[in-house]
Write an enzyme that holds these catalytic residues in place. Structure first.
Site, mmCIF file in Angstrom:
data_model
loop_
_atom_site.group_PDB
_atom_site.id
_atom_site.type_symbol
_atom_site.label_atom_id
_atom_site.label_comp_id
_atom_site.label_asym_id
_atom_site.label_seq_id
_atom_site.Cartn_x
_atom_site.Cartn_y
_atom_site.Cartn_z
ATOM 1 N N LEU B 64 0.842 -1.198 0.000
ATOM 2 C CA LEU B 64 0.000 0.000 0.000
ATOM 3 C C LEU B 64 0.882 1.254 0.000
ATOM 4 O O LEU B 64 1.233 1.764 1.066
ATOM 5 C CB LEU B 64 -0.885 -0.047 1.257
ATOM 6 N N GLU B 66 1.391 4.519 -2.801
ATOM 7 C CA GLU B 66 1.201 5.079 -4.142
ATOM 8 C C GLU B 66 2.491 5.641 -4.719
ATOM 9 O O GLU B 66 2.749 5.534 -5.924
ATOM 10 C CB GLU B 66 0.128 6.171 -4.105
ATOM 11 N N GLN B 88 -5.892 3.550 -6.532
ATOM 12 C CA GLN B 88 -7.232 3.058 -6.203
ATOM 13 C C GLN B 88 -8.339 4.101 -6.364
ATOM 14 O O GLN B 88 -9.429 3.775 -6.802
ATOM 15 C CB GLN B 88 -7.223 2.480 -4.793
ATOM 16 N N PHE B 89 -8.058 5.322 -5.978
ATOM 17 C CA PHE B 89 -9.048 6.404 -6.098
ATOM 18 C C PHE B 89 -8.324 7.719 -6.364
ATOM 19 O O PHE B 89 -7.193 7.918 -5.907
ATOM 20 C CB PHE B 89 -9.839 6.564 -4.790
ATOM 21 N N PRO B 95 0.162 10.911 -2.868
ATOM 22 C CA PRO B 95 1.514 10.472 -2.471
ATOM 23 C C PRO B 95 2.409 10.208 -3.689
ATOM 24 O O PRO B 95 3.631 10.273 -3.585
ATOM 25 C CB PRO B 95 1.259 9.173 -1.686
ATOM 26 N N HIS B 135 -13.077 10.452 -2.204
ATOM 27 C CA HIS B 135 -13.440 9.493 -3.250
ATOM 28 C C HIS B 135 -14.225 10.155 -4.386
ATOM 29 O O HIS B 135 -14.737 9.470 -5.247
ATOM 30 C CB HIS B 135 -14.272 8.345 -2.676
HETATM 31 C C1 LIG Z 1 -3.407 6.737 0.604
HETATM 32 C C2 LIG Z 1 -4.529 5.783 0.430
HETATM 33 N N1 LIG Z 1 -4.441 4.824 -0.498
HETATM 34 C C3 LIG Z 1 -5.466 3.970 -0.687
HETATM 35 C C4 LIG Z 1 -6.594 4.059 0.057
HETATM 36 C C5 LIG Z 1 -7.756 3.097 -0.174
HETATM 37 N N2 LIG Z 1 -7.859 2.188 0.966
HETATM 38 C C6 LIG Z 1 -8.736 2.397 1.962
HETATM 39 S S1 LIG Z 1 -8.539 1.329 3.205
HETATM 40 C C7 LIG Z 1 -7.281 0.529 2.422
HETATM 41 C C8 LIG Z 1 -6.595 -0.613 3.082
HETATM 42 C C9 LIG Z 1 -6.044 -0.218 4.398
HETATM 43 O O1 LIG Z 1 -5.483 -1.309 5.002
HETATM 44 P P1 LIG Z 1 -4.866 -1.232 6.451
HETATM 45 O O2 LIG Z 1 -3.936 -0.077 6.541
HETATM 46 O O3 LIG Z 1 -4.313 -2.558 6.777
HETATM 47 O O4 LIG Z 1 -6.081 -0.884 7.403
HETATM 48 P P2 LIG Z 1 -7.475 -1.657 7.556
HETATM 49 O O5 LIG Z 1 -8.388 -1.124 6.499
HETATM 50 O O6 LIG Z 1 -7.227 -3.099 7.437
HETATM 51 O O7 LIG Z 1 -7.959 -1.260 8.901
HETATM 52 C C10 LIG Z 1 -7.037 1.106 1.190
HETATM 53 C C11 LIG Z 1 -6.023 0.647 0.233
HETATM 54 C C12 LIG Z 1 -6.646 5.080 1.024
HETATM 55 N N3 LIG Z 1 -7.734 5.244 1.816
HETATM 56 N N4 LIG Z 1 -5.616 5.926 1.193
#
Ligand SMILES: Cc1ncc(C[n+]2csc(CCOP(=O)(O)OP(=O)(O)O)c2C)c(N)n1
Lengths: 380, 331
Positions: B64, B66, B88-89, B95, B135
């Site tokens: 995760l 960007e 993703q969005f 970033p 979003h």
């Molecule tokens: C910078 C960013 N990239 C992508 C997203 C989309 N997104 C939302 S939740 C998520 C996964 C997050 O995983 P984690 O940090 O393990 O936390 P969890 O949701 O499992 O609590 C993603 C990729 C985002 N919100 N922010």
């Protein structure tokens, strides 16, 4: 090898935090006080909590779960938008709720309902937010809490700054900042922890390692054996703790906050847990994980575990739990109804908060839009 | 042309998936990755089935991050791969903005042409889906403003496929913005075979003589609804789908404006410094004497996009476009 990694900072750490050295993340040990059956395995680390406080902690976790499950069903009924379930992760917020003081800061991500409520947010506000009002993340009556933060890991930088400001102002508080396991891959995570470390800022970084970032398992985020071990790179203490064990959470957060409050700098806490629900209400976990795994992890459930402990130690009478749940449901329903009946979102609220001093241009955009709306009424 | 080919009804998601599939089959130097892109097939299922078909070395989940997603694509492109990365969005692109502006856009220039940045950076954008914060934004201007990057926005499944194929084949880096509001809302017959649509060319969707209406992405549908309203007033509108934010197809716009003398531009992104400002400047430069009314812009407010309960105020309605059409006609 361990010797070479431990720098000055960490040596001090070892003295201050025996617990942290006993559960050295390099050995991939996980700190746990009670097992899945609610039996205490580490009596010397059982935190001192009065029975009353413990019952409150249990009930708060149960309330948060009730609200969380109902939130999912409201969403399914089309009465709320996308919601990130907390199901299975309640002891992390539960531990924070026990340890956080009023003057401490809480820096949310988006999956720590119990901690928001403990800080003084209302469930009505939380519902408002997920129904689609910014008003819901103001948390009016909660002291020292930032708004919900959706861009993963970005909020951790704010925690570092809060920590610096606390030192600068000579305040007696600490900062608790939350992020997910996926979030530890972001540059923002490294930058924030490093800043806080360099500044010796009193920040407790709590990583909710629920083992998935949407569909991506922890193993694909990092080659580190765990998250806590990353603390070595920043020269700060870190520990992997069973995030489904309320006692372990409370113990670790107590020690970490004492350490940070004393001016030693930040601590990295990896709270190992499992997201029993979906990532959000628009996610389908069957695409990326098995029923077997879900069942196996369900056996570690934080609420069941604490209940077993409380019952076995005659602290809590579980026979009245149905009544309690009925009462909780009613309360959740009441607050949801209030949120649902919140006044309509006025046009001016779109405009009035973007700037403190609204530029004339923007005022003009609002006026022009109002003219259009008047004209629109005359249509047909 | 369309008549000769085997057709299939597709949504935009399916058309993009189909374009990827075709290019993956053709060119083994293409890889695609991003958050949840592999096993899950993307949160919008745009890459669904591709990992099964082409393997984890070509279609995969990234950690995760960007900045690393886009930054690593620079290294891949430097060594001859053609990465297609998914962010993703729209709201989580930032970033990676440093990598876009500091490297993706500059490598070709900095290396005097030694390194080409043949890559596509795809992400969904735009409002109208009742989403959480971050979003719903439309920020095409901040990408169009980067020298060294081209920006494409399709408005139909047919265009999405043809434009994406050209984007993948382009030797310049392309930002491919996907209007997620119409990801599945429009179904269209799309040729199953390969075809491409040249980049940098707008499309006249309907001929008209009284007013030129310029839009792109999800706003095309709203513009078409406004045109239905304007029809009963007897206004003959020429609708142009810009399709390319950069480069801008001056010729198509100017030809149209010279014919109509009146222009309404529609975009979701905030008004100030928006793409509409650039279009207005171009029209002033090249068709000033043909104008019979000031160019009118229907755009997002210069505010943060509100959460779902406030979004209906923000989002551009067909009525609002119609209102601007009438004002411009009456000027
Ligand atoms: C910078 C960013 N990239 C992508 C997203 C989309 N997104 C939302 S939740 C998520 C996964 C997050 O995983 P984690 O940090 O393990 O936390 P969890 O949701 O499992 O609590 C993603 C990729 C985002 N919100 N922010």
């Amino acid at each position: 090898m361990k010797q070479t990694v431990i720098n000055d900072h960490s040596v001090k750490t070892m003295n201050l935090l025996k617990l942290f050295s006993e559960y050295n993340p390099l050995d991939d040990k996980m700190f746990q006080v009670m097992d899945n059956e609610g039996r205490v395995q580490e009596p010397k680390y059982l935190p001192e909590i009065s029975n009353e406080r413990l019952i409150k902690a249990y009930k708060d976790m149960l309330f948060a779960r009730t609200a969380d499950l109902m939130a999912v069903s409201y969403q399914r009924q089309g009465r709320m938008y996308t919601y990130p379930p907390n199901f299975g992760q309640e002891a992390i917020s539960g531990g924070l709720a026990v340890v956080m003081r009023d003057e401490d800061w809480f820096v949310p991500a988006f999956r720590e309902l119990g901690a928001w409520l403990a800080k003084g947010a209302t469930l009505k506000e939380v519902f408002l937010y997920f129904i689609g009002y910014e008003d819901g993340t103001v948390f009016k009556n909660a002291k020292n809490i930032l708004p919900i933060s959706v861009p993963i890991a970005s909020q951790l930088q704010h925690a570092a700054g809060l920590g610096y400001s606390i030192r600068y102002k000579n305040e007696d508080s600490v900062v608790y900042a939350v992020v997910g396991d996926g979030g530890t891959s972001e540059g923002d995570f490294s930058e924030a922890v490093n800043f806080a470390a360099v500044w010796k800022a009193p920040v407790i970084f709590v990583v909710q390692n629920n083992q998935y970032a949407i569909s991506v398992p922890f193993k694909m985020q990092t080659r580190s054996v765990n998250v806590a071990v990353k603390s070595y790179a920043y020269g700060i203490p870190g520990i992997k703790v069973d995030g489904n064990d309320l006692f372990a959470m409370v113990k670790v957060l107590n020690e970490a906050s004492e350490y940070a409050r004393a001016g030693n700098g930040p601590v990295l806490v990896e709270a190992f847990t499992y997201r029993r629900g979906s990532h959000t209400t628009s996610d389908d976990p069957t695409k990326y994980r098995t029923k077997d795994e879900e069942e196996m992890m369900a056996a570690t459930d934080p609420i069941d575990r604490l209940r077993k402990y409380l019952v076995a130690n005659n602290i809590y009478d579980a026979s009245k739990e149905d009544e309690l749940l009925a009462q909780f449901k009613k309360e959740v329903e009441r607050q949801f109804n209030e949120a649902e009946n919140y006044p309509a979102y006025p046009l001016e609220n779109v405009f009035k908060y973007t700037y403190v001093d609204m530029p004339d241009d923007l005022k003009q955009q609002q006026i022009e839009h109002e003219k259009f709306l008047k004209w629109k009424e005359t249509l047909q | 042309m369309e008549g000769d080919l085997a057709m299939k009804v597709m949504t935009m998601v399916q058309a993009i998936n189909n374009a990827l599939d075709i290019k993956f089959q053709e060119d083994p130097t293409i890889v695609t990755y991003g958050e949840d892109v592999g096993v899950e097939g993307g949160v919008f299922r745009v890459t669904e089935g591709l990992q099964k078909k082409y393997g984890v070395n070509r279609v995969f989940d990234s950690p995760l991050a960007e900045s690393a997603i886009v930054g690593s694509a620079v290294g891949m492109a430097a060594n001859g791969l053609k990465p297609i990365v998914e962010l993703q969005f729209c709201g989580f692109v930032y970033p990676s903005y440093n990598q876009m502006i500091s490297h993706v856009a500059r490598f070709h220039n900095r290396s005097r042409g030694r390194y080409k940045m043949q890559m596509v950076i795809r992400f969904p954008y735009g409002g109208g889906i009742n989403a959480l914060e971050h979003h719903s934004e439309s920020m095409e201007t901040i990408y169009g403003h980067i020298p060294g990057i081209k920006v494409v926005i399709p408005s139909t499944p047919y265009d999405a496929k043809g434009l994406l194929i050209s984007a993948i084949e382009s030797e310049d880096p392309i930002i491919f913005m996907e209007p997620k509001r119409i990801y599945r809302a429009i179904k269209q017959e799309v040729p199953e075979e390969k075809y491409s649509i040249p980049l940098g060319k707008a499309k006249v969707l309907q001929q008209g003589t009284d007013l030129t209406l310029i839009a792109w992405g999800a706003m095309i549908r709203e513009a078409q609804k406004a045109m239905v309203m304007a029809k009963k007033d007897g206004i003959s509108i020429e609708l142009i789908d810009l399709r390319s934010i950069y480069p801008i197809d001056r010729q198509t716009i100017i030809e149209s404006v010279k014919k109509t003398g009146r222009v309404v531009i529609v975009h979701e992104e905030p008004l100030t410094f928006g793409t509409g400002a650039e279009l207005t400047a171009i029209i002033n430069e090249e068709a000033f004497l043909n104008l019979e009314a000031p160019v009118s812009r229907v755009a997002g407010f210069d505010t943060i996009v509100p959460l779902p309960k406030g979004e209906p105020h923000y989002i551009i309605s067909p009525e609002k476009i119609y209102y601007h059409i009438l004002k411009t006609m009456k000027f």
